[in-house]
Motif scaffolding. Structure first.
Motif, PDB file in Angstrom:
ATOM      1  N   LEU A 176       0.832  -1.193   0.000  1.00 23.75           N
ATOM      2  CA  LEU A 176       0.000   0.000   0.000  1.00 23.75           C
ATOM      3  C   LEU A 176       0.870   1.248   0.000  1.00 23.75           C
ATOM      4  N   LYS A 177       0.466   2.226  -0.791  1.00 26.91           N
ATOM      5  CA  LYS A 177       1.151   3.525  -0.811  1.00 26.91           C
ATOM      6  C   LYS A 177       0.103   4.621  -0.716  1.00 26.91           C
ATOM      7  N   HIS A 178       0.356   5.576   0.174  1.00 25.97           N
ATOM      8  CA  HIS A 178      -0.606   6.658   0.361  1.00 25.97           C
ATOM      9  C   HIS A 178      -0.687   7.524  -0.895  1.00 25.97           C
ATOM     10  N   ILE A 179      -1.903   7.859  -1.275  1.00 27.82           N
ATOM     11  CA  ILE A 179      -2.131   8.710  -2.439  1.00 27.82           C
ATOM     12  C   ILE A 179      -2.248  10.156  -1.964  1.00 27.82           C
ATOM     13  N   SER A 180      -1.336  11.004  -2.415  1.00 25.81           N
ATOM     14  CA  SER A 180      -1.348  12.428  -2.080  1.00 25.81           C
ATOM     15  C   SER A 180      -1.396  13.234  -3.376  1.00 25.81           C
ATOM     16  N   SER A 181      -1.477  14.541  -3.258  1.00 28.36           N
ATOM     17  CA  SER A 181      -1.493  15.367  -4.467  1.00 28.36           C
ATOM     18  C   SER A 181      -0.205  15.164  -5.260  1.00 28.36           C
ATOM     19  N   GLY A 182       0.919  15.046  -4.546  1.00 23.52           N
ATOM     20  CA  GLY A 182       2.187  14.852  -5.245  1.00 23.52           C
ATOM     21  C   GLY A 182       2.270  13.526  -5.960  1.00 23.52           C
ATOM     22  N   SER A 183       1.779  12.444  -5.335  1.00 21.09           N
ATOM     23  CA  SER A 183       1.827  11.134  -5.992  1.00 21.09           C
ATOM     24  C   SER A 183       0.863  11.080  -7.175  1.00 21.09           C
ATOM     25  N   ILE A 184      -0.258  11.785  -7.066  1.00 20.76           N
ATOM     26  CA  ILE A 184      -1.191  11.859  -8.204  1.00 20.76           C
ATOM     27  C   ILE A 184      -0.522  12.581  -9.369  1.00 20.76           C
ATOM     28  N   ALA A 185       0.189  13.661  -9.058  1.00 14.35           N
ATOM     29  CA  ALA A 185       0.899  14.406 -10.101  1.00 14.35           C
ATOM     30  C   ALA A 185       1.971  13.544 -10.758  1.00 14.35           C
ATOM     31  N   PHE A 227       3.272  20.178  -2.756  1.00 17.00           N
ATOM     32  CA  PHE A 227       2.968  21.612  -2.800  1.00 17.00           C
ATOM     33  C   PHE A 227       2.021  21.942  -3.956  1.00 17.00           C
ATOM     34  N   LEU A 228       1.939  21.058  -4.946  1.00 18.39           N
ATOM     35  CA  LEU A 228       1.032  21.292  -6.073  1.00 18.39           C
ATOM     36  C   LEU A 228      -0.424  21.302  -5.619  1.00 18.39           C
ATOM     37  N   GLY A 229      -0.725  20.607  -4.515  1.00 16.52           N
ATOM     38  CA  GLY A 229      -2.088  20.632  -4.000  1.00 16.52           C
ATOM     39  C   GLY A 229      -2.487  22.014  -3.517  1.00 16.52           C
ATOM     40  N   ASN A 230      -1.562  22.713  -2.844  1.00 11.50           N
ATOM     41  CA  ASN A 230      -1.830  24.084  -2.396  1.00 11.50           C
ATOM     42  C   ASN A 230      -1.999  25.016  -3.591  1.00 11.50           C
ATOM     43  N   HIS A 357      -5.650  16.855 -12.606  1.00 16.94           N
ATOM     44  CA  HIS A 357      -4.912  16.578 -13.842  1.00 16.94           C
ATOM     45  C   HIS A 357      -4.951  17.787 -14.771  1.00 16.94           C
ATOM     46  N   THR A 358      -6.099  18.461 -14.828  1.00 22.00           N
ATOM     47  CA  THR A 358      -6.221  19.667 -15.650  1.00 22.00           C
ATOM     48  C   THR A 358      -5.211  20.716 -15.204  1.00 22.00           C
ATOM     49  N   PHE A 359      -5.102  20.875 -13.883  1.00 21.78           N
ATOM     50  CA  PHE A 359      -4.129  21.825 -13.346  1.00 21.78           C
ATOM     51  C   PHE A 359      -2.701  21.378 -13.662  1.00 21.78           C
ATOM     52  N   CYS A 360      -2.392  20.091 -13.484  1.00 24.30           N
ATOM     53  CA  CYS A 360      -1.044  19.590 -13.748  1.00 24.30           C
ATOM     54  C   CYS A 360      -0.625  19.852 -15.183  1.00 24.30           C
ATOM     55  N   ALA A 361      -1.548  19.617 -16.115  1.00 24.76           N
ATOM     56  CA  ALA A 361      -1.237  19.853 -17.525  1.00 24.76           C
ATOM     57  C   ALA A 361      -0.917  21.326 -17.762  1.00 24.76           C
ATOM     58  N   ARG A 362      -1.661  22.190 -17.083  1.00 25.16           N
ATOM     59  CA  ARG A 362      -1.403  23.623 -17.228  1.00 25.16           C
ATOM     60  C   ARG A 362      -0.094  24.008 -16.545  1.00 25.16           C
ATOM     61  N   ARG A 363       0.194  23.373 -15.419  1.00 25.76           N
ATOM     62  CA  ARG A 363       1.370  23.733 -14.615  1.00 25.76           C
ATOM     63  C   ARG A 363       2.676  23.460 -15.347  1.00 25.76           C
TER      64      ARG A 363
END
Length: 391
Positions: A176-185, A227-230, A357-363
């Motif tokens: 198991l690995k925790h899913i965070s904003s960074g791991s999603i990115a 930090f991408l979540g913030n 994902h929309t934000f990541c693509a823009r980032r």
């Protein structure tokens, strides 16, 4: 069974290494063999973790028809602990020391006496723990989605989720690995051949007068860009204020978003503290904009999300992407079956991820500089407007 009714609160974990083709009798047997309550936590500070059927704190019954729903395994984990409260420990120690002081000609307890007092307290803790007087039981619901290889843990990330993960890994031989904003990115980056671009990202500065590097709350042991979540929450706020509340997602569906109910912001330097604003629309209040203009970043936000005709109210934690207070809106006159409830939970998670994902693509795109300049200008203009209003 919280995942099957009422409001939701959960963290997500990815599950790998599960070799069975589906959930069935084999998994039910493993749950039964590791049921909660079969081992008594007699020693002080002892912890025992086991599974429950999910209905209540003492439900030790498992069955495929009850626990396997819509290709998902639903049950609970119970954590039993014996922990003498620190205030009681201190009181016992003071009582022992006072008794020794009375017997001492000088009225002062010696070093050997202090050691004796501590040993007496430890012995008393063991006796009290064995009696079960201070036994504490905590129940946490689980929903293990086979198809999405995801575990929904009904609580916040921390010690309890760690105990749960250890139990599942040991019993089912999975990882198991925790899913965070960074791991999603990072997962998005790998899928879209953008890992190098995401790996090179550093925290953006939205207020030039308040520069910062790493965020004060960043986990120094993690390489995930949480930090991408913030930044996502602030970018979403800016976009909703300056563009539209409805936008397209990568799967060509549309989502409508409103930031509501609650907003928590914190200084990335760890200097000016944290503030939480509660209001029907907190982002509309001047104190919210003032906090952002002073350099604070969103760490948690309430929101209403509508996609494919389904409405969700929730609170999203920026770094962990943990969800709390989530409500699935349904027609009061319609029957809402268990399978539909689980599908709605899947849609909620998918929708939040697609928005991110929309934000990541823009980032990582060339358009990010335009967005960043727009966000800086937005905050500057808000400050100028506030000054004119005050004058």
């Amino acid at each position: 069974m919280p995942f099957l009714g009422g409001s939701l609160a959960f963290e997500r974990f990815s599950v790998s290494g599960f070799e069975s083709a589906e959930f069935g009798d084999e998994q039910i047997e493993l749950l039964t063999q590791n049921v909660a309550g079969t081992v008594q936590t007699a020693a002080a500070e002892n912890i025992h973790v086991g599974f429950l059927g999910g209905a209540h704190l003492f439900d030790q019954e498992f069955d495929a028809s009850k626990n396997v729903l819509s290709e998902a395994l639903h049950c609970s984990v119970r954590i039993d602990t014996n922990q003498i409260p620190s205030a009681i420990r201190k009181a016992w120690l003071q009582m022992e020391l006072l008794a020794l002081a009375k017997d001492s000609p000088s009225g002062v307890v010696s070093k050997a006496g202090r050691k004796e007092a501590k040993e007496a307290v430890e012995q008393r803790c063991e006796v009290e723990a064995a009696s079960g007087k201070y036994r504490k039981m905590q129940q946490f619901p689980l929903l293990w989605d086979y198809g999405q290889e995801t575990l929904y843990f009904g609580g916040s990330a921390g010690t309890a989720s760690g105990h749960c993960a250890d139990l599942l890994e040991r019993v089912f031989n999975v990882e198991l690995k925790h899913i965070s904003s960074g791991s999603i990115a990072q997962a998005w980056a790998i899928e879209n051949d953008m890992y190098a671009e995401v790996d090179d990202l550093t925290p953006a500065n939205f207020v030039p007068a308040v520069p910062h590097g790493d965020l004060a709350w960043a986990n120094p042991h993690s390489k995930a860009p949480d930090f991408l979540g913030n930044e996502f929450l602030l970018w979403l706020w800016w976009r909703l204020e300056n563009d539209t509340d409805t936008f397209a997602l990568p799967d060509e569906s549309e989502v409508t978003v409103m930031l509501t109910k609650t907003l928590t912001l914190e200084c990335p330097l760890g200097e000016s503290g944290k503030e939480t604003i509660s209001h029907e629309s907190p982002v509309k209040l001047p104190e919210a904009m003032h906090a952002v203009r002073s350099g604070k970043l969103p760490r948690k936000s309430g929101m209403t999300v509508i996609r494919n005709g389904q409405q969700f109210d929730l609170v999203l934690q920026a770094e962990t992407f943990g969800i709390s207070g989530a409500k699935i809106h349904v027609d009061e006159d319609a029957d809402f079956e268990v399978d539909e409830r689980i599908d709605a939970i899947r849609m909620l998670s998918e929708t939040i991820d697609l928005m991110f994902h929309t934000f990541c693509a823009r980032r990582v795109s060339e358009g990010w500089n335009k967005d960043l300049k727009g966000m800086v200008r937005w905050l500057e203009q808000a400050g100028q407007n506030a000054e004119r209003t005050a004058a």
